[in-house]
Scaffold this motif. Structure first.
Motif, short mmCIF file in Angstrom:
data_model
loop_
_atom_site.label_atom_id
_atom_site.label_comp_id
_atom_site.label_asym_id
_atom_site.label_seq_id
_atom_site.Cartn_x
_atom_site.Cartn_y
_atom_site.Cartn_z
N GLU A 163 -15.20 19.93 4.28
CA GLU A 163 -14.29 21.02 3.87
C GLU A 163 -14.29 21.41 5.93
O GLU A 163 -15.50 21.49 6.56
N SER A 193 -1.95 22.20 7.17
CA SER A 193 -2.65 22.04 6.22
C SER A 193 -4.22 21.40 6.33
O SER A 193 -4.98 21.43 4.79
N SER A 194 -4.40 20.76 7.12
CA SER A 194 -5.71 19.64 7.54
C SER A 194 -7.31 20.99 7.18
O SER A 194 -8.01 20.13 7.17
N ASP A 196 -9.12 23.95 5.19
CA ASP A 196 -9.14 24.15 4.77
C ASP A 196 -9.55 25.64 4.77
O ASP A 196 -9.04 26.78 2.97
#
Length: 237
Positions: A163, A193-194, A196
């Motif tokens: 995460e 998008s990478s 979390d």
């Protein structure tokens, strides 16, 4: 060695856990800014204090387990004579890899400012080498004048079962630390998008402690819960 967690009997403990806290410029050592009008800052030991408080809060959770944490400044990963290269792999091996006893060891990386930028590269390196990186926490990452070109025009990507939590600080009322961060090119990870978990906080750049320990849940609470779950699942019979 057997231990009891709730109603479950667990074994194969202690487990190995490593946490790396990486400070930015002027954190671990003095930092000379502005090449043509030099001014010396620090050391502030901001992430050193964060590490110590985190260790104290984790004490009961990691009791009887092999938990070790380390405090570094960003300069440990970006030597002055390597402005053309961002964190040489050999240096990560010396500073980080040598302290991770096994590939199964749970690794947590927490970085602030330039140290957060270093943290991203450290994690990507460790994942390539097959290490078990569980969590990356970046606290208001900046790239620095000499480092920004490495990630310019692209968001760092990650892959793997971990995460990435990012906290960006954008205070309504600026202080000196915000000015320094502005000169160092803060990252804009909105929509990345990478990442979390991506949170924007009304805090000053220098308030790394509040970024890490405050919030619902805070990055520290996520890390604490993650470590407890890792111990539980690893040790359960």
């Amino acid at each position: 060695m057997k231990q009891r967690l709730g109603d479950d009997t667990v074994q194969s403990c202690p487990v190995h856990i490593r946490a790396f806290f990486i400070g930015g410029a002027a954190d671990a050592v003095k930092f000379k800014a502005l090449r043509f009008a030099p001014r010396v800052f620090g050391p502030t030991h901001i992430m050193g204090y964060v590490k110590n408080e985190s260790d104290a809060r984790l004490r009961d959770i990691v009791a009887n387990h092999d938990y070790q944490s380390y405090y570094h400044g960003y300069e440990d990963f970006h030597p002055e004579d390597r402005e053309d290269v961002f964190t040489p792999d050999a240096q990560i091996g010396t500073v980080v890899e040598s302290r991770i006893p096994t590939r199964d060891t749970a690794v947590y990386v927490i970085g602030h400012s330039l140290g957060a930028t270093n943290g991203v590269h450290v994690v990507l390196h460790l994942l390539r080498k097959g290490f078990n990186v569980v969590m990356l926490v970046t606290l208001d990452p900046v790239s620095g004048i000499n480092l920004y070109r490495v990630y310019e025009a692209r968001t760092p990507q990650h892959s793997g079962p971990f995460e990435w939590i990012n906290i960006s600080a954008r205070s309504d009322l600026k202080d000196g630390s915000d000015g320094v961060a502005g000169a160092g090119a803060p990252w804009d990870l909105s929509g990345a998008s990478s990442v979390d978990v991506n949170v924007l906080r009304n805090l000053h750049h220098g308030e790394a402690r509040r970024m890490f320990f405050e919030g619902t849940p805070s990055p520290f609470e996520r890390m604490s819960d993650s470590i407890a779950e890792y111990i539980r699942t690893t040790c359960r019979k």
